[in-house]
Design an enzyme around this catalytic site. Structure first.
Site, PDB file in Angstrom:
ATOM      1  CG  ASP A  79      -0.116   3.325   4.138  1.00  0.00           C
ATOM      2  OD1 ASP A  79      -0.095   4.415   3.554  1.00  0.00           O
ATOM      3  OD2 ASP A  79      -1.137   2.640   4.269  1.00  0.00           O
ATOM      4  CB  CYS A  85      -2.159  -3.270   7.664  1.00  0.00           C
ATOM      5  SG  CYS A  85      -3.256  -3.004   6.275  1.00  0.00           S
ATOM      6  CB  CYS A 119      -0.917   0.010   1.223  1.00  0.00           C
ATOM      7  SG  CYS A 119       0.007  -0.042   2.762  1.00  0.00           S
ATOM      8  CB  CYS A 153      -4.951   1.776   7.185  1.00  0.00           C
ATOM      9  SG  CYS A 153      -4.476   0.080   7.522  1.00  0.00           S
TER      10      CYS A 153
HETATM   11 FE1  FES Z   1      -1.334   0.559   4.323  1.00  0.00          FE
HETATM   12 FE2  FES Z   1      -2.967  -0.660   6.035  1.00  0.00          FE
HETATM   13  S1  FES Z   1      -3.439   0.001   4.040  1.00  0.00           S
HETATM   14  S2  FES Z   1      -0.884  -0.108   6.307  1.00  0.00           S
END
Ligand code: FES
Length: 142
Positions: A36, A103, A34, A59
């Site tokens: 992140d 995640c 993702c 998230c």
């Molecule tokens: Fe990126 Fe959960 S969608 S850490």
């Protein structure tokens, strides 16, 4: 699948959020799925993780798993912290929806990266203990 009560609790009231000044180890990892990012700070005394804090752009599931993961390694030895898997963290949270499993990997990886940084600062090669840790600038997410 809905989020468990424990996930909601750790998401709404995350434990150990923030930074540690003069941290003994800092790990930053990116999630290849993702994009992140998570940053983890540890304080170590006599091989024991005395304090740990995290910051994430991830998230809600990433926040909840990091919150739980930091609770699980605080006060533990480095060796025990290295054994913590994202699976164990998810179990402690009574599960995550399958699309959110990636995640939970952020927390495990960030802990390993922080420990790896700690070893490096001590002049010790971390690879025999930690293995290969993906660095944030290698994941290509930013
Ligand atoms: Fe990126 Fe959960 S969608 S850490």
């Amino acid at each position: 699948m809905a989020y468990s009560e424990k996930v909601m609790d750790h998401f709404a009231n995350p434990r150990n959020v923030g930074e540690i000044e003069n941290a003994d180890g800092i790990g930053e990892v990116g999630n290849s799925k993702c994009g992140d990012i998570m940053k983890m700070y540890i304080k170590v005394e006599n091989d024991i993780i005395t304090d740990v804090k995290f910051k994430t752009f991830g998230c809600g599931a990433a926040i909840a798993t990091s919150s739980m993961a930091t609770e699980m390694i605080k006060g533990k030895s480095i060796n025990d912290a290295l054994k913590l898997t994202n699976k164990a963290v998810m179990e402690a949270l009574d599960g995550l929806p399958p699309v959110k499993v990636h995640c939970s990997v952020l927390a495990e990886q960030a802990i390993k990266a922080a420990i790896s940084d700690y070893y490096q600062k001590q002049g010790i090669d971390p690879e025999p203990f930690v293995g290969k840790v993906p660095h944030c600038d290698e994941c290509g997410c930013h």
